[in-house]
Design a protein around this motif. Structure first.
Motif, PDB file in Angstrom:
ATOM      1  N   THR A  31      15.060  -3.233   2.928  1.00  0.00           N
ATOM      2  CA  THR A  31      16.056  -3.812   3.824  1.00  0.00           C
ATOM      3  C   THR A  31      16.977  -2.777   4.470  1.00  0.00           C
ATOM      4  O   THR A  31      17.174  -2.776   5.682  1.00  0.00           O
ATOM      5  CB  THR A  31      16.908  -4.857   3.076  1.00  0.00           C
ATOM      6  N   ALA A  32      17.520  -1.897   3.653  1.00  0.00           N
ATOM      7  CA  ALA A  32      18.445  -0.909   4.202  1.00  0.00           C
ATOM      8  C   ALA A  32      17.751  -0.024   5.226  1.00  0.00           C
ATOM      9  O   ALA A  32      18.336   0.333   6.256  1.00  0.00           O
ATOM     10  CB  ALA A  32      19.027  -0.061   3.080  1.00  0.00           C
ATOM     11  N   LEU A  33      16.502   0.310   4.960  1.00  0.00           N
ATOM     12  CA  LEU A  33      15.777   1.169   5.885  1.00  0.00           C
ATOM     13  C   LEU A  33      15.493   0.472   7.208  1.00  0.00           C
ATOM     14  O   LEU A  33      15.539   1.084   8.274  1.00  0.00           O
ATOM     15  CB  LEU A  33      14.465   1.633   5.247  1.00  0.00           C
ATOM     16  N   VAL A  34      15.216  -0.821   7.128  1.00  0.00           N
ATOM     17  CA  VAL A  34      14.973  -1.576   8.352  1.00  0.00           C
ATOM     18  C   VAL A  34      16.263  -1.679   9.171  1.00  0.00           C
ATOM     19  O   VAL A  34      16.253  -1.502  10.390  1.00  0.00           O
ATOM     20  CB  VAL A  34      14.413  -2.975   8.031  1.00  0.00           C
ATOM     21  N   ILE A  35      17.371  -1.939   8.512  1.00  0.00           N
ATOM     22  CA  ILE A  35      18.656  -1.975   9.214  1.00  0.00           C
ATOM     23  C   ILE A  35      18.928  -0.623   9.867  1.00  0.00           C
ATOM     24  O   ILE A  35      19.390  -0.540  11.008  1.00  0.00           O
ATOM     25  CB  ILE A  35      19.798  -2.334   8.239  1.00  0.00           C
ATOM     26  N   TYR A  36      18.601   0.418   9.144  1.00  0.00           N
ATOM     27  CA  TYR A  36      18.730   1.774   9.682  1.00  0.00           C
ATOM     28  C   TYR A  36      17.945   1.910  10.981  1.00  0.00           C
ATOM     29  O   TYR A  36      18.428   2.456  11.986  1.00  0.00           O
ATOM     30  CB  TYR A  36      18.218   2.766   8.640  1.00  0.00           C
ATOM     31  N   ASP A  47       7.276  -0.631  16.396  1.00  0.00           N
ATOM     32  CA  ASP A  47       8.052   0.615  16.350  1.00  0.00           C
ATOM     33  C   ASP A  47       8.818   0.742  15.036  1.00  0.00           C
ATOM     34  O   ASP A  47       8.946   1.840  14.503  1.00  0.00           O
ATOM     35  CB  ASP A  47       9.016   0.681  17.535  1.00  0.00           C
ATOM     36  N   ILE A  48       9.333  -0.385  14.541  1.00  0.00           N
ATOM     37  CA  ILE A  48       9.953  -0.348  13.217  1.00  0.00           C
ATOM     38  C   ILE A  48       8.898   0.082  12.209  1.00  0.00           C
ATOM     39  O   ILE A  48       9.115   0.957  11.376  1.00  0.00           O
ATOM     40  CB  ILE A  48      10.486  -1.738  12.791  1.00  0.00           C
ATOM     41  N   SER A  49       7.750  -0.545  12.320  1.00  0.00           N
ATOM     42  CA  SER A  49       6.650  -0.271  11.403  1.00  0.00           C
ATOM     43  C   SER A  49       6.297   1.212  11.370  1.00  0.00           C
ATOM     44  O   SER A  49       6.001   1.768  10.321  1.00  0.00           O
ATOM     45  CB  SER A  49       5.431  -1.091  11.828  1.00  0.00           C
ATOM     46  N   ARG A  50       6.357   1.840  12.543  1.00  0.00           N
ATOM     47  CA  ARG A  50       6.036   3.259  12.587  1.00  0.00           C
ATOM     48  C   ARG A  50       7.191   4.123  12.097  1.00  0.00           C
ATOM     49  O   ARG A  50       6.972   5.142  11.451  1.00  0.00           O
ATOM     50  CB  ARG A  50       5.641   3.671  14.013  1.00  0.00           C
ATOM     51  N   ARG A  51       8.400   3.707  12.405  1.00  0.00           N
ATOM     52  CA  ARG A  51       9.552   4.525  12.004  1.00  0.00           C
ATOM     53  C   ARG A  51       9.803   4.485  10.505  1.00  0.00           C
ATOM     54  O   ARG A  51      10.154   5.486   9.896  1.00  0.00           O
ATOM     55  CB  ARG A  51      10.827   4.055  12.722  1.00  0.00           C
ATOM     56  N   GLY A  54       5.740   4.062   5.478  1.00  0.00           N
ATOM     57  CA  GLY A  54       5.140   3.478   4.292  1.00  0.00           C
ATOM     58  C   GLY A  54       5.294   1.971   4.166  1.00  0.00           C
ATOM     59  O   GLY A  54       4.722   1.358   3.275  1.00  0.00           O
ATOM     60  N   ILE A  55       6.054   1.359   5.059  1.00  0.00           N
ATOM     61  CA  ILE A  55       6.243  -0.092   4.949  1.00  0.00           C
ATOM     62  C   ILE A  55       4.994  -0.817   5.437  1.00  0.00           C
ATOM     63  O   ILE A  55       4.363  -0.400   6.403  1.00  0.00           O
ATOM     64  CB  ILE A  55       7.499  -0.554   5.739  1.00  0.00           C
TER      65      ILE A  55
ATOM     66  N   ILE B  12      12.051   7.315   9.222  1.00  0.00           N
ATOM     67  CA  ILE B  12      12.933   6.944   8.127  1.00  0.00           C
ATOM     68  C   ILE B  12      12.075   6.877   6.874  1.00  0.00           C
ATOM     69  O   ILE B  12      11.244   5.995   6.738  1.00  0.00           O
ATOM     70  CB  ILE B  12      13.579   5.571   8.394  1.00  0.00           C
ATOM     71  N   THR B  13      12.265   7.829   5.997  1.00  0.00           N
ATOM     72  CA  THR B  13      11.429   7.848   4.808  1.00  0.00           C
ATOM     73  C   THR B  13      12.168   7.292   3.602  1.00  0.00           C
ATOM     74  O   THR B  13      13.372   7.484   3.449  1.00  0.00           O
ATOM     75  CB  THR B  13      10.943   9.262   4.465  1.00  0.00           C
TER      76      THR B  13
END
Lengths: 127, 127
Positions: A31-36, A47-51, A54-55, B12-13
């Motif tokens: 969650t925190a990484l997605v908000i980031y 693009d979220i998926s790529r950024r 590993g998600i 974002i890792t």
DNA sequence: CGGGATCCTACGAGATACTG
DNA sequence: CAGTATCTCGTAGGATCCCG
């Protein structure tokens, strides 16, 4: 009334504490990484998926759905072919940014100390 | 090198992000509440146990051990009979207080909005 | 008082395959 | 592209009993 009778401090309840409320929202793995990833405005699903390294699609969808349900994230669908889906923070979601940035900053500046402490602790109690 | 070639933003890792580092520390069920109990200085094991409503001995010990290993909490033993064990934040642990307080404050002031959003979402998609 | 040792279970989350 | 649907597995965390 779980306090001892001489206790002058209030109890800390799981349900009532602001900590748990926030952690309930941001404390799972992604969650925190997605908000980031959403910090700089609208961004597409792919693009979220790529950024966020590993998600998986499953976890991304699940995370973003939960954030949408919590009113922190908005979903915008453009009915092109194929679909274009963008996500962005809601005004409520943006209010979370400041406290989260400070947390992130703490992690960046202090995590090495934590790792060092762990090393010392393990050394001390391993033998 | 997992970025798409046209990506101008860094990835974002999980391992590298300050978020995950902090959450790794404070995101389990009881940790934040125990730190909360330690805000005002030294406190005994049994007093934490009473203040943090619902925590079991197992979880309290586990939580406080992990915090000790991470260098955020100190353990002081006084060899009375029976034992007196007190816990307090280390200087490193105290640096976490400020960001955590802001998080807690966010939870207190904004959680009602989140609950409202959840209600709306569930109503919207339940039928 | 301040723990440790076990047993048990629900849930988070990865892998894989399918879809409008 | 942006998801769903299963299946599986590890582990966080609760309950219970024992100990110096």
């Amino acid at each position: 009334m779980t306090s001892s009778t001489t206790n002058k401090q209030p109890d800390i309840t799981l349900a009532g504490c602001g900590y748990s409320r926030v952690l309930e929202i941001i404390s799972n793995k992604w969650t925190a990484l997605v908000i980031y990833a959403l910090e700089n405005g609208h961004i597409r699903y792919g693009d979220i998926s790529r950024r966020v390294e590993g998600i998986s699609k499953k976890m991304l969808t699940q995370t973003v759905r939960k954030l949408e349900r919590d009113g922190l994230v908005q979903r915008h669908i453009t009915p092109t072919v194929p679909l274009t889906v963008e996500y962005s923070l809601t005004p409520l979601g943006e209010t979370l940014l400041q406290p989260m940035k400070e947390l992130r900053q703490w992690g960046r500046t202090n995590y090495s100390h934590v790792e060092e402490a762990r090393g010392n602790y393990d050394l001390k109690y391993s033998k």
